[in-house]
Design a protein around this motif. Structure first.
Motif, PDB file in Angstrom:
ATOM      1  N   MET A  13       0.842  -1.192   0.000  1.00  0.00           N
ATOM      2  CA  MET A  13       0.000   0.000   0.000  1.00  0.00           C
ATOM      3  C   MET A  13       0.878   1.242   0.000  1.00  0.00           C
ATOM      4  SD  MET A  13      -3.253  -0.633  -0.059  1.00  0.00           S
ATOM      5  CE  MET A  13      -4.017   0.815   0.666  1.00  0.00           C
ATOM      6  N   MET A  14       0.406   2.257  -0.645  1.00  0.00           N
ATOM      7  CA  MET A  14       1.123   3.520  -0.718  1.00  0.00           C
ATOM      8  C   MET A  14       1.303   4.110   0.680  1.00  0.00           C
ATOM      9  SD  MET A  14      -0.098   6.911  -2.782  1.00  0.00           S
ATOM     10  CE  MET A  14       0.319   6.201  -4.369  1.00  0.00           C
ATOM     11  N   LYS A 234       3.164  32.927 -10.751  1.00  0.00           N
ATOM     12  CA  LYS A 234       1.892  32.429 -10.235  1.00  0.00           C
ATOM     13  C   LYS A 234       2.173  31.462  -9.081  1.00  0.00           C
ATOM     14  CE  LYS A 234      -0.290  32.682 -14.807  1.00  0.00           C
ATOM     15  NZ  LYS A 234      -0.907  31.900 -15.913  1.00  0.00           N
ATOM     16  N   ASP A 235       1.178  31.249  -8.242  1.00  0.00           N
ATOM     17  CA  ASP A 235       1.334  30.328  -7.111  1.00  0.00           C
ATOM     18  C   ASP A 235       1.322  28.876  -7.585  1.00  0.00           C
ATOM     19  OD1 ASP A 235       1.386  32.504  -5.474  1.00  0.00           O
ATOM     20  OD2 ASP A 235      -0.472  32.053  -4.404  1.00  0.00           O
ATOM     21  N   LEU A 236       2.011  28.043  -6.833  1.00  0.00           N
ATOM     22  CA  LEU A 236       2.053  26.612  -7.132  1.00  0.00           C
ATOM     23  C   LEU A 236       0.762  25.926  -6.700  1.00  0.00           C
ATOM     24  CD1 LEU A 236       3.568  23.969  -7.900  1.00  0.00           C
ATOM     25  CD2 LEU A 236       4.490  23.956  -5.567  1.00  0.00           C
ATOM     26  N   LEU A 237       0.244  25.066  -7.562  1.00  0.00           N
ATOM     27  CA  LEU A 237      -0.861  24.155  -7.243  1.00  0.00           C
ATOM     28  C   LEU A 237      -0.479  22.802  -7.828  1.00  0.00           C
ATOM     29  CD1 LEU A 237      -3.739  23.323  -6.390  1.00  0.00           C
ATOM     30  CD2 LEU A 237      -4.559  24.276  -8.541  1.00  0.00           C
ATOM     31  N   ALA A 238      -0.085  21.866  -6.974  1.00  0.00           N
ATOM     32  CA  ALA A 238       0.468  20.591  -7.435  1.00  0.00           C
ATOM     33  C   ALA A 238      -0.513  19.435  -7.347  1.00  0.00           C
ATOM     34  CB  ALA A 238       1.734  20.253  -6.643  1.00  0.00           C
ATOM     35  N   ALA A 239      -1.807  19.720  -7.256  1.00  0.00           N
ATOM     36  CA  ALA A 239      -2.784  18.643  -7.115  1.00  0.00           C
ATOM     37  C   ALA A 239      -2.702  17.646  -8.262  1.00  0.00           C
ATOM     38  CB  ALA A 239      -4.194  19.224  -7.024  1.00  0.00           C
ATOM     39  N   ASP A 240      -2.415  18.119  -9.479  1.00  0.00           N
ATOM     40  CA  ASP A 240      -2.319  17.221 -10.631  1.00  0.00           C
ATOM     41  C   ASP A 240      -1.176  16.222 -10.496  1.00  0.00           C
ATOM     42  OD1 ASP A 240      -4.474  18.290 -11.999  1.00  0.00           O
ATOM     43  OD2 ASP A 240      -3.266  19.798 -13.028  1.00  0.00           O
ATOM     44  N   TYR A 241      -0.198  16.528  -9.649  1.00  0.00           N
ATOM     45  CA  TYR A 241       0.971  15.660  -9.466  1.00  0.00           C
ATOM     46  C   TYR A 241       0.999  15.001  -8.091  1.00  0.00           C
ATOM     47  CZ  TYR A 241       2.759  17.557 -13.803  1.00  0.00           C
ATOM     48  OH  TYR A 241       2.912  17.898 -15.124  1.00  0.00           O
ATOM     49  N   MET A 242      -0.119  15.089  -7.370  1.00  0.00           N
ATOM     50  CA  MET A 242      -0.128  14.564  -6.010  1.00  0.00           C
ATOM     51  C   MET A 242       0.109  13.049  -5.981  1.00  0.00           C
ATOM     52  SD  MET A 242      -0.255  15.644  -2.968  1.00  0.00           S
ATOM     53  CE  MET A 242      -0.718  17.266  -3.521  1.00  0.00           C
ATOM     54  N   LEU A 275      -7.571  15.279  -0.041  1.00  0.00           N
ATOM     55  CA  LEU A 275      -6.992  14.766  -1.286  1.00  0.00           C
ATOM     56  C   LEU A 275      -5.974  13.670  -1.017  1.00  0.00           C
ATOM     57  CD1 LEU A 275      -6.418  14.768  -4.313  1.00  0.00           C
ATOM     58  CD2 LEU A 275      -4.942  16.765  -3.956  1.00  0.00           C
ATOM     59  N   ILE A 276      -5.061  13.906  -0.095  1.00  0.00           N
ATOM     60  CA  ILE A 276      -4.034  12.914   0.235  1.00  0.00           C
ATOM     61  C   ILE A 276      -4.675  11.640   0.764  1.00  0.00           C
ATOM     62  CG2 ILE A 276      -2.138  12.408   1.843  1.00  0.00           C
ATOM     63  CD1 ILE A 276      -1.411  15.441   1.601  1.00  0.00           C
ATOM     64  N   ASP A 277      -5.641  11.792   1.658  1.00  0.00           N
ATOM     65  CA  ASP A 277      -6.290  10.620   2.249  1.00  0.00           C
ATOM     66  C   ASP A 277      -7.018   9.794   1.190  1.00  0.00           C
ATOM     67  OD1 ASP A 277      -5.334  11.448   4.677  1.00  0.00           O
ATOM     68  OD2 ASP A 277      -7.262  12.143   5.456  1.00  0.00           O
ATOM     69  N   GLU A 278      -7.663  10.462   0.241  1.00  0.00           N
ATOM     70  CA  GLU A 278      -8.402   9.724  -0.783  1.00  0.00           C
ATOM     71  C   GLU A 278      -7.452   8.993  -1.732  1.00  0.00           C
ATOM     72  OE1 GLU A 278     -11.774  10.482  -4.244  1.00  0.00           O
ATOM     73  OE2 GLU A 278     -11.766  11.747  -2.448  1.00  0.00           O
ATOM     74  N   ILE A 279      -6.339   9.639  -2.092  1.00  0.00           N
ATOM     75  CA  ILE A 279      -5.355   8.953  -2.945  1.00  0.00           C
ATOM     76  C   ILE A 279      -4.779   7.736  -2.226  1.00  0.00           C
ATOM     77  CG2 ILE A 279      -3.073   9.163  -4.020  1.00  0.00           C
ATOM     78  CD1 ILE A 279      -3.762  12.081  -4.644  1.00  0.00           C
ATOM     79  N   ALA A 280      -4.458   7.899  -0.939  1.00  0.00           N
ATOM     80  CA  ALA A 280      -3.913   6.780  -0.170  1.00  0.00           C
ATOM     81  C   ALA A 280      -4.917   5.643  -0.054  1.00  0.00           C
ATOM     82  CB  ALA A 280      -3.482   7.266   1.215  1.00  0.00           C
ATOM     83  N   LEU A 286      -6.657   9.309  -8.846  1.00  0.00           N
ATOM     84  CA  LEU A 286      -8.093   9.531  -8.759  1.00  0.00           C
ATOM     85  C   LEU A 286      -8.674   9.753 -10.149  1.00  0.00           C
ATOM     86  CD1 LEU A 286      -8.347  11.930  -5.675  1.00  0.00           C
ATOM     87  CD2 LEU A 286      -8.297   9.428  -5.724  1.00  0.00           C
ATOM     88  N   SER A 287      -9.971   9.598 -10.257  1.00  0.00           N
ATOM     89  CA  SER A 287     -10.649   9.891 -11.517  1.00  0.00           C
ATOM     90  C   SER A 287     -10.558  11.388 -11.790  1.00  0.00           C
ATOM     91  CB  SER A 287     -12.117   9.488 -11.429  1.00  0.00           C
ATOM     92  OG  SER A 287     -12.804  10.339 -10.517  1.00  0.00           O
ATOM     93  N   PRO A 288     -10.673  11.816 -13.043  1.00  0.00           N
ATOM     94  CA  PRO A 288     -10.655  13.255 -13.351  1.00  0.00           C
ATOM     95  C   PRO A 288     -11.717  14.026 -12.581  1.00  0.00           C
ATOM     96  CG  PRO A 288     -10.420  11.972 -15.362  1.00  0.00           C
ATOM     97  CD  PRO A 288     -10.721  10.993 -14.275  1.00  0.00           C
ATOM     98  N   GLU A 289     -12.872  13.397 -12.365  1.00  0.00           N
ATOM     99  CA  GLU A 289     -13.953  14.081 -11.654  1.00  0.00           C
ATOM    100  C   GLU A 289     -13.593  14.319 -10.190  1.00  0.00           C
ATOM    101  OE1 GLU A 289     -15.269  12.226 -15.260  1.00  0.00           O
ATOM    102  OE2 GLU A 289     -14.338  11.304 -13.475  1.00  0.00           O
ATOM    103  N   ARG A 290     -13.008  13.307  -9.543  1.00  0.00           N
ATOM    104  CA  ARG A 290     -12.633  13.469  -8.139  1.00  0.00           C
ATOM    105  C   ARG A 290     -11.467  14.443  -7.982  1.00  0.00           C
ATOM    106  NH1 ARG A 290     -15.757  13.535  -4.661  1.00  0.00           N
ATOM    107  NH2 ARG A 290     -14.140  13.192  -3.094  1.00  0.00           N
ATOM    108  N   LEU A 291     -10.519  14.390  -8.896  1.00  0.00           N
ATOM    109  CA  LEU A 291      -9.395  15.323  -8.837  1.00  0.00           C
ATOM    110  C   LEU A 291      -9.884  16.758  -9.033  1.00  0.00           C
ATOM    111  CD1 LEU A 291      -6.377  15.747  -8.531  1.00  0.00           C
ATOM    112  CD2 LEU A 291      -6.129  15.364 -10.993  1.00  0.00           C
ATOM    113  N   ALA A 292     -10.820  16.960  -9.960  1.00  0.00           N
ATOM    114  CA  ALA A 292     -11.380  18.295 -10.195  1.00  0.00           C
ATOM    115  C   ALA A 292     -12.092  18.817  -8.952  1.00  0.00           C
ATOM    116  CB  ALA A 292     -12.336  18.263 -11.386  1.00  0.00           C
ATOM    117  N   TYR A 293     -12.798  17.919  -8.249  1.00  0.00           N
ATOM    118  CA  TYR A 293     -13.475  18.310  -7.014  1.00  0.00           C
ATOM    119  C   TYR A 293     -12.461  18.827  -5.989  1.00  0.00           C
ATOM    120  CZ  TYR A 293     -15.535  17.844  -2.387  1.00  0.00           C
ATOM    121  OH  TYR A 293     -15.923  18.096  -1.096  1.00  0.00           O
ATOM    122  N   HIS A 294     -11.377  18.080  -5.784  1.00  0.00           N
ATOM    123  CA  HIS A 294     -10.383  18.475  -4.788  1.00  0.00           C
ATOM    124  C   HIS A 294      -9.679  19.769  -5.183  1.00  0.00           C
ATOM    125  CE1 HIS A 294     -10.718  15.036  -2.138  1.00  0.00           C
ATOM    126  NE2 HIS A 294     -10.682  14.221  -3.179  1.00  0.00           N
TER     127      HIS A 294
END
Length: 415
Positions: A13-14, A234-242, A275-280, A286-294
């Motif tokens: 497990m991750m 611009k500010d960093l947003l790394a959710a796409d690479y989480m 976000l971290i908890d859901e990926i773990a 995650l699906s594109p829809e769940r990632l977009a939500y976060h």
């Protein structure tokens, strides 16, 4: 070797990384921990690169450590100035006090401070600052072997490929930034502030000159007389690479922002926690829809444009702010802090921050819970008189609320 070749070869497990949050004062430190931070990094009143933040007295640091212990969290203290001769006065005693109070780690940018900490406060972990620009594993190995480095905070100029490669062979834990302000100079090594304001960016006085508005000339001719420009990032947003950061085995994921508000800290920490908890839990992307939500939840506290910065491999023009400034995107979503809740009457007492109206849909963010939404059926002022709108900040108003909430929960506009 590409990223796919470096991913976990086993079926384990991750490993869930530490979520490391910023705090500019004791209240924001406690807020970060309540909303899901595993560790908080703070600055004392000396030796820190955010000298204009509220910062922590020694008593504050002691209380922060006690609060963190009660919540199974950790406190890291920044000692990340580039020291001149006079900066060493009292440093030994300061490091020893940090160890005594139970600080987990210092974050340092000078080998001399690392060496001194190892000598006089050996229980403190030593984490190198991003200012040391670790972009390869050999540098981390050298610092570990020569100075006893316990964690390598990677340069914000690293790509995701770099992070896979470094973490794979690194003898110590790695830490990577996932959110917040970026610097247009390499790892914060900037002298614009020194030259333009006589405030030393590397001793805690950065005036953020890169974010000022400038006239742009070519030779003697101004290019646009009606537009002023910035050279800021611009500010960093790394959710796409989480997922990739977690899959690479990065031990700590760091949010920037010791100058930010309590609302920013609570919102961003809570969103990344989910976000971290859901990926773990998913043990995969995650699906594109769940990632977009976060991502939407993360951005609820942002006023500035965001970018993935160097994670894709290079940071082009689209990562910089070079258009005219505007205050049109200033965030007014934070409406109130909960001062109390009457369970029998089902009424919340809200200490107001921004305006809201009867009939609006609002939502509560609470530590460890999903957001909850409610409609404002009525508002009463401190005298008990009904209002159509709440327009005065920092007063306590009453609103009906069908579910129980806790003191210090936060209320924002529903979107």
């Amino acid at each position: 070797m590409d990223i796919m070749d470096r991913r976990r070869s086993d079926k384990a497990m991750m490993k869930k990384p530490e979520l490391l949050a910023p705090a500019g004062d004791l209240n924001r430190c406690k807020t970060a921990i309540r909303y899901g931070a595993d560790a908080v990094y703070i600055g004392g009143q000396s030796y820190s690169l955010r000298s204009r933040a509220s910062n922590f007295t020694m008593e504050d640091i002691k209380e922060a450590c006690e609060f963190a212990r009660q919540h199974n969290a950790h406190i890291h203290v920044t000692t990340n100035v580039i020291p001149h001769e006079e900066d060493y006065e009292g440093l030994r005693e300061y490091l020893m006090k940090l160890e005594e109070y139970g600080v987990t780690a210092i974050i340092a940018a000078s080998p001399s401070i690392m060496k001194l900490a190892r000598e006089c406060a050996p229980k403190l972990e030593i984490h190198c600052s991003t200012q040391m620009s670790i972009t390869n594993v050999e540098t981390a190995k050298f610092l570990h072997e020569q100075l006893g480095l316990d964690r390598a905070v990677l340069a914000r100029e690293c790509s995701i490929e770099d992070i896979y490669a470094i973490t794979k062979d690194c003898p110590v834990d790695t830490e990577a930034f996932i959110h917040g302000g970026m610097c247009v100079n390499y790892s914060g090594r900037c002298t614009l502030s020194n030259r333009m304001t006589l405030r030393d960016a590397n001793r805690g006085g950065c005036a953020q000159s890169c974010r000022w508005q400038y006239h742009v000339y070519q030779d003697d001719k101004e290019l646009n007389t009606d537009v002023l420009y910035s050279m800021g990032s611009k500010d960093l947003l790394a959710a796409d690479y989480m997922y990739e950061l977690m899959d690479a085995g990065v031990s700590s994921l760091k949010i920037e922002g010791r100058m930010k508000t309590e609302y920013y800290v609570a919102s961003v920490v809570s969103a990344y926690r989910h976000l971290i908890d859901e990926i773990a839990e998913n043990d995969g992307p995650l699906s594109p829809e769940r990632l977009a939500y976060h991502k939407k939840e993360i951005l609820r506290a942002e006023n500035r444009q965001t970018t993935t910065a160097f994670y894709p491999g290079e940071a082009g023009l689209n990562t910089l702010i070079y258009h005219a400034y505007s205050d049109a995107d200033v965030n007014h979503d934070f409406l109130a802090k909960v001062a109390g809740y009457d369970k029998d009457a089902k009424v919340a007492y809200l200490e107001t921050r921004n305006a809201f109206d009867v009939g609006e849909m609002l939502e509560v963010i609470s530590p460890g819970k999903d957001k909850r939404t409610f409609k404002v059926d009525w508002i009463k002022d401190p005298k008990g008189e009904y209002l159509a709108s709440s327009r005065r900040p920092m007063v306590v108003v009453q609103v009906p609320l069908p579910f129980e909430i806790g003191e210090n929960d936060l209320v924002r506009r529903a979107r």
